[in-house]
Structure formats: C-alpha cells, structure tokens
Enzyme design. Structure first.
Site, short mmCIF file in Angstrom:
data_model
loop_
_atom_site.label_atom_id
_atom_site.label_comp_id
_atom_site.label_asym_id
_atom_site.label_seq_id
_atom_site.Cartn_x
_atom_site.Cartn_y
_atom_site.Cartn_z
CE LYS A 102 37.32 26.94 41.95
NZ LYS A 102 35.85 27.61 41.87
CG HIS A 133 41.75 33.39 35.40
ND1 HIS A 133 41.17 35.13 35.64
CD2 HIS A 133 40.83 32.91 36.41
CE1 HIS A 133 39.85 34.94 35.44
NE2 HIS A 133 39.55 33.71 35.92
CG HIS A 179 41.84 35.80 39.17
ND1 HIS A 179 41.43 34.68 38.88
CD2 HIS A 179 41.11 36.20 40.33
CE1 HIS A 179 40.34 34.58 39.56
NE2 HIS A 179 39.83 35.56 39.51
#
Ligand code: ARG
Length: 578
Positions: A138, A141, A144
């Site tokens: 994933k 972003h 993170h």
C-alpha cells in the site's frame, strides 16, 4: 551544568524557608532570553513555591515576593536580586557564568544538559518504541513519514536519557490485501520487475487487482482463495508472501538509512494470527467475549454493561481483527521484553483504537497496562512532488534532495562540497523534520515545499546553515587559539545572551522528556541559531587579540556542539559544510 547556580540560589532559599535545597533546585529556572532586552539569569516563581508547600499562603503573591527577596543576600555566586512579576530574579557572577557554561559543554560533550541535576530522579528502564509501521503493497503516506520521524526522535531521546530502547516496526503484512496482491501477482506480476523495483511493482499490482476486483468476481474469489491458503499455511502461497515481505523490508531499510533511522525488530501483524486466537480463548475464559446474533465476538466497553460501547474482536468466520492482533502483540512484547514503557506512534485517527486496546488489556487483568502509551499526531495535507501524489517515502526524499540541490547551486560555497548530493539530502531531511516538529504534534498542517526549504526563518535549512557556518569558523580560526580561556573576554551583551541561552538547555530537554513534544527543542535550537548569527556578526574571532579570539572561538565551538547535539536528538545529521 547550571548546578552551581541553581544550587546556591536554592541553598539561600532553603535557609529562609526551611525546605531542603534538593527540593528547591528544580524550582530555580533559567530565564528565557529575549532579543529585545537583557534579562537576569534565573528566577523562582512564588506561586510554584506556594503550590509545592514551600511557602505558606499569606498576603499577595507580589508582596510575598518582595518579602522573600528582602531576606536574600548577594554572595560570590549571586550578584543581584530583583523582584519580578510574581518572581524573584537572580543575576549570577558574570565571570562564573562564562566559565561554568563553557567548562560544562566541553567536559560533558554529548551528555551536556542530560547529566543535569534535573534528571536526578528520572526513571530509566526498558522502553519499546513502535513506529513507522507501513503496510506492504500500500501507499507509504505522509502519516507513515510522520510516524517514522517522530518515533525516531522519541527513541533517540529515551536512549540519550539512559533507557534501554527497542525500536520496533510493526508492518501491515497480513490481511485481505495479500489475497488481492497474491491473486493479482499470479495474473500480471513479473519477477523481473519485482527484483528491479519491488515497492513500485507490488503497489502497481495491488492497485490493478483492486481495480479489477470492483467488477470482476473471479478475481475477488481468487483473492479469497489465496488468502485462505495463506492462512491455512499453504507452502507455495506462503513462500510468495514471504518473498513480498522480505523484499519490501530490504527496500524500506535502504530508505530508512537515508533518513538515519534503524529498527531493532521488524515485527508485523502476520506474527500475531495464531496468538490472536490464544487471546480470544483467554478472553472467553475470563467471560469477556460476548457473541452477537451475527456470530461475531465483542468486548463490552460500556460503563453500564449494556453494550452501548463495544469493540469487535472476532469475525463470524473466526478470523481476528487489527485490534485482536494488537492485544496479542502487546501481551507478547511484555513476555519477551518485560518493558517499562511501550510507546505507539500513529496519527490521531487511531486514538480510539489505542484507547480500546488499553481498556481491553486492563479488563484482561494486565497490571502493566498503564505502561502503554499512544503518541498521536495530526494530519499533513498536500504533500506532493513535481510528479504528483506521494506514493513512496523515496519520492519525498528524492524531491527534498533535488530541490535542495537546486537551491544550493545558487550559493558559492557549494562548489567546494565533496558530495553535494549527500549534503543536499541531509539538509533536505532536516528541513522536513523541522517543518514537522515546529508545532504541537497533534496539529494538522499544510505541506509547502517552498516554505520547508527556506534558508532563513524557522527552518531546518537555517539550522544546518548555522551549524555549517560555525564549523567553518572552527576550520579557519583554529590557529588563533593560542592562550588559555579567560571568561573575562566573554562579557559583551551578545556573548552573555548566548551563554544565558546555553544555560537553559537542560530545562528544555527536561520539558521534552515530560511531554515528548519536540517543538520545545526545535524552538530552542532556532533561537540558539539566531543568537549565534548575531554574535557571529559582532564578535569577530579573526583580527581580535589572541585572548579575545580564544574566548570567542570557544564560545562558538560550544554553541556548535550544543546545536549538533540537539539536532541529532531530533534525527538530523548536522552538516559541516554547505
Ligand atoms: N500499519 C498501520 C497503519 O498503517 C499502523 C500500525 C500501528 N501500530 C499498531 N500496533 N497498531 O495504519
């Protein structure tokens, strides 16, 4: 550091108040410097004396301040006592001020401010910091990125304070996303692309599979089959999953290295599939698990046992949830590490999740639940690169480096750099970190490359620039230092202000250690850099008499050292040239 000063002021107060000197020491604080006017060095607030029972309530605070100060006398250390607004202010011997601050900085090195009497009762122990924790396949972003730098800062700080720190990355490495990823990979995955650019390829496959699944039942089924096989421990499926996982970690590590971040353990949700089942069994034994009509299992978290608030722990097909796995992980960490503190760093959208986690642990009877803490942070809006949306951490780092390199090309010193890319990277990372740490962690902010990379103002670029300038001064003036340090030559107002500010470093660290908010340290370092620039402009080293040059040289050297220590705590690598 400021020990002699705080101690003698506290000792004087102790004689009058009858409270022990030790108890009074933390109440003596260095006065924050102001750019507008000269200030005295230390102060004691009457309300804090009252609050701590060192002083009895009597007339107004102001008149108590007056009465108290009238009983105090100047001595070898304290040269002036004045009444402020609800405070008693102290000026210390100017020569001692310069001597002690300079001595402490050079003697303590990276421990300056930490080996302070303020940390005397600081409880050291084993601290687990869990941070970064991206989800394989994933998007990585902005959340993170924030978790990564904030977690790293907390870990650095805890370590510097003497704790035994364990850094854990808890990967999102399990769940239906792997069903889709696996099914997708079987259809249009490429081993070659996987080797060449793993994160990119896994993400593409996942996005593609997701898109297909919207109106293709076959791929949905294939995903379910893949995940079922994975949960069932099918060898072939498991080995593909393992490859995805290990190849992603390898890739993450390269990028973490660019950020100066490392982990002691790569954990992840996958490790807690089975242990989550044990947790469910245990909860059932304790009578905590309630079955709903649909067959899911929940824990009642309401005040009146009426299920008005509850947390779902198990699906009707018997599989565990994110929360269940977190319960299992916490229990497991306690077993393995016997931690004194467990800190989770995620965005504030997960506040309820962690609240529930801690409540459940408490209900299960774990008396160590209060050792667990969630450090939440706000959301970042608009983090984009020239190519578009940020998908990977690497994109952000590359963009920061590229933009910084372009900005640096305009400066004449860049030509002399051995590795301009490396410098640009370190300055770029500093810029990202300072932008992020400037405000309260809980605040949201809008991301803006131009503002982040400004060379003046409250930016990481400014801190790096100041550090590099101080280092350059050290390189060029090394030979001017010929005589012994004499504090009499650090009496100009710019030097005094700088010394006063250096005096306060331990208090700032103390404050940060209490609330884990990096903004206190950031503001301190920005002020330190401002004061250093002003002093640098006026207090020349080159061309001054040797004894003056020596004193100034050492002042700048000490300033550079404290600046570097603080930057390193924040997770910044100070550059010596830029
Ligand atoms: N992987 C999760 C996410 O990206 C963060 C994990 C946080 N840690 C935890 N123990 N739940 O949202």
């Amino acid at each position: 550091m400021a020990c002699l000063f705080r101690r003698s002021i506290a000792a004087q107060l102790s004689r009058i108040l009858g409270t022990s000197t030790e108890k009074l020491i933390p109440m003596v604080s260095a006065v924050p410097v102001s750019k507008k006017q000269q200030t005295l060095d230390f102060r004691v607030s009457v309300s804090s004396l009252l609050a701590d029972g060192c002083l009895k309530f009597g007339s107004t605070v102001q008149s108590q301040a007056r009465q108290l100060s009238a009983q105090l006398t100047c001595d070898d250390v304290v040269t002036e006592i004045a009444v402020g607004k609800g405070t008693i202010n102290f000026k210390v011997n100017r020569s001692l001020l310069a001597e002690i601050v300079m001595q402490e900085i050079s003697k303590k090195g990276s421990k300056y401010g930490i080996e302070s009497e303020l940390f005397q009762d600081y409880p050291c122990g084993r601290v687990i910091v869990e941070f970064s924790s991206p989800n394989i396949a994933k998007k990585f972003h902005a959340g993170h990125l924030r978790s990564t730098i904030i977690g790293n800062f907390i870990a650095n700080l805890k370590q510097a304070l003497g704790n035994d720190v364990i850094r854990i990355n808890y990967l999102g490495d399990w769940g239906m996303q792997f069903g889709l990823l696996g099914a997708g990979f079987q259809l249009f995955g490429s081993e070659v692309k996987l080797k060449a650019n793993p994160l990119q390829h896994l993400f593409e496959v996942y996005v593609e599979a997701n898109k297909m699944a919207e109106n293709d039942e076959d791929i949905q089924k294939a995903a379910q089959v893949f995940f079922k096989k994975l949960e069932g421990g099918d060898k072939h499926t498991l080995s593909l999953w393992k490859e995805f996982r290990s190849i992603s970690i390898e890739e993450y590590e390269k990028i973490y290295q660019r950020l100066g971040v490392h982990f002691d353990e790569y954990s992840g949700e996958s490790l807690y599939q089975e242990k989550a089942q044990e947790v469910l069994w245990l909860m059932d034994q304790k009578g905590l698990l309630k079955k709903t009509k649909q067959g899911t299992g929940v824990v009642d978290l309401s005040a009146n046992d009426d299920l008005s608030v509850y947390a779902k722990m198990v699906r009707c097909d018997g599989t565990s949830l994110y929360l269940t796995r977190d319960v299992a992980a916490a229990v497991d960490r306690m077993k393995e590490y016997n931690f004194d503190q467990l800190i989770y760093v995620t965005d504030k959208q997960q506040c309820t999740h962690f609240q529930q986690l801690f409540e459940i642990l408490k209900l299960m009877g774990y008396n160590w639940t209060e050792r667990c803490q969630h450090v939440p942070f706000g959301l970042v809006k608009g983090m984009k690169t020239r190519k578009g949306d940020v998908v990977f951490l690497e994109d952000v780092l590359n963009e920061a480096r590229l933009r910084m390199l372009q900005n640096m090309a305009a400066s004449r010193t860049t030509k002399d750099l051995e590795d301009p890319e490396d410098t640009a990277e370190k300055v770029g990372v500093a810029a990202l970190i300072i932008q992020d740490f400037k405000g309260p962690l809980l605040s949201d902010y809008d991301f803006d490359w131009d503002r982040v990379l400004q060379s003046q103002g409250d930016t990481g670029v400014f801190l790096q620039y100041t550090h590099a300038r101080l280092c350059s001064l050290q390189r060029t003036c090394q030979n001017d230092v010929q005589v012994q340090f004499n504090p009499a030559y650090l009496q100009d107002p710019q030097a005094i202000t700088l010394l006063q500010h250096l005096l306060r470093y331990d208090e700032v660290l103390y404050q940060v250690s209490e609330d884990l908010q990096p903004k206190h340290l950031v503001n301190y370092l920005i002020m330190l850099s401002r004061l250093a620039s002003i002093a640098h402009r006026t207090l020349h080293v080159k061309g001054s008499l040797p004894k003056v040059a020596t004193a100034r040289f050492l002042l700048f050297k000490g300033t550079a050292s404290v600046l570097a220590n603080g930057m390193k705590l924040l997770g910044i690598t100070p550059v010596e040239k830029m």
